[in-house]
Design an enzyme around this catalytic site. Sequence first.
Site, PDB file in Angstrom:
ATOM      1  N   GLN A 178       0.812  -1.224   0.000  1.00  0.00           N
ATOM      2  CA  GLN A 178       0.000   0.000   0.000  1.00  0.00           C
ATOM      3  C   GLN A 178       0.846   1.276   0.000  1.00  0.00           C
ATOM      4  OE1 GLN A 178      -3.135  -0.170  -0.596  1.00  0.00           O
ATOM      5  NE2 GLN A 178      -3.705  -2.245   0.001  1.00  0.00           N
ATOM      6  N   SER A 196       2.964  -5.458  -5.107  1.00  0.00           N
ATOM      7  CA  SER A 196       1.957  -6.113  -5.965  1.00  0.00           C
ATOM      8  C   SER A 196       1.617  -5.211  -7.156  1.00  0.00           C
ATOM      9  CB  SER A 196       0.698  -6.362  -5.138  1.00  0.00           C
ATOM     10  OG  SER A 196      -0.261  -7.047  -5.888  1.00  0.00           O
ATOM     11  N   THR A 234       7.506 -22.369 -15.077  1.00  0.00           N
ATOM     12  CA  THR A 234       7.836 -21.485 -16.205  1.00  0.00           C
ATOM     13  C   THR A 234       7.501 -20.044 -15.854  1.00  0.00           C
ATOM     14  OG1 THR A 234       7.339 -23.293 -17.702  1.00  0.00           O
ATOM     15  CG2 THR A 234       7.374 -21.070 -18.669  1.00  0.00           C
ATOM     16  N   CYS A 320      -9.642  -8.806   1.550  1.00  0.00           N
ATOM     17  CA  CYS A 320      -9.305 -10.215   1.762  1.00  0.00           C
ATOM     18  C   CYS A 320     -10.053 -10.809   2.936  1.00  0.00           C
ATOM     19  CB  CYS A 320      -7.809 -10.376   1.972  1.00  0.00           C
ATOM     20  SG  CYS A 320      -6.947 -10.031   0.475  1.00  0.00           S
TER      21      CYS A 320
END
Length: 376
Positions: A178, A196, A234, A320
């Site tokens: 944040q 993020s 990958t 969340c």
Amino acid sequence: MIYFDHSSTTSVRPEVSNVYSQLLAQQYGNPDSLHALGRKAHALLEKSRENIAKMLHVLPGEILFTGCASESNSLAIIGYALANRNRGNHILVSNVEHPSVMHSMEWLKQFGFEIEYLPINSNGIVTPSLVKERIRKDTILVSTMHVNNEMGAINPVKEISEVVHSIPTCVYHVDCVQSFTKIDVPFECMDLATISAHKIHGLKGSALLMKKKKVKLMPLIQGGQQEQGLRGGTENAPSNIVLSKTIRLALEEKEEVYKRVSKINQYIREELSKIKGAHINSKEDAIPYILNISFDQITSEVLLNALDQRGICVSAKSTCSSHQKNYSSTLVAMGYSEKIATHMIRLSFGKDNTMEEASIFIKTCKEILNQYGLSL
Ligand code: PLP
């Protein structure tokens, strides 16, 4: 629609999605393949890592691409603790972290780690003096967020890091989800840091963990040699390649957006102070991007739904945890009453919000209070 929920997620910048679609179509090579298509993907991926490292003032080898901040937090905490058991088994963490941090800590208990929770003070921060009081010779890790996702409180990470580093075998992990691209983030004082992409107008499924060279981790995903053997699978080359552009564009606008968002925040604070029963729960020195408020007359759920029906998106608590019934633990930890904690909503602003939207928000709140609010 008015979107005041940028701490949950953000729209993807067209500049990012355009490059991403081109990469999906053209650069589908596996960065580990030895042929031309693989080599090209590898080169672009490593260029992105290098650019990100420059922007964060760290080394390219200190950037690990991951799939989300929850993964970065889990890798930082579980990966560090399991790889460094010989140093000690005591870990300090603030009591208001994101569930990805809290659950990682709980998970570690089964291996005999002693997890000690640091209470935040009434301003919503962990004080360096508390860390000093609780840190021990066998403390191997301290973890705090930089900016709290519910209140916007800013932890004094530089000062905390000085205390952490007074124990040579202890490292400091900071969840910067944040704060990054909103305020300055002193990566130089952190050993592990989480970022993020989808919180800064980038892609979902894209994040990173900054890990200083000296820090040893145990991988959580076993597999090949990718990401220094710390994350098998990958590599998601197109996502990782556009992450450097996402960060660059957000950093370029940092000051301008900060000013715009501060004006919106200030205006809403002033207008709310004129409304009976309104409370501004975020402190004056919180990050202006997050404004936690409540009204005595109306619960979070009713207010959130009423705003939603009128085209205004906000959160009632951190997204969340939004499907759990209980109230905001951060507010309670800061000493607010249960009533405030069950009545709070979080507004979180972003680069595209306007003063006009702020004014519509205030007008709409007044209408909702008239219609649904209990009389005081
Ligand atoms: N840390 C903080 C402080 C957050 O606010 C969030 C998301 O809300 C996360 C971690 C998790 O981010 P992600 O959705 O990328 O896993």
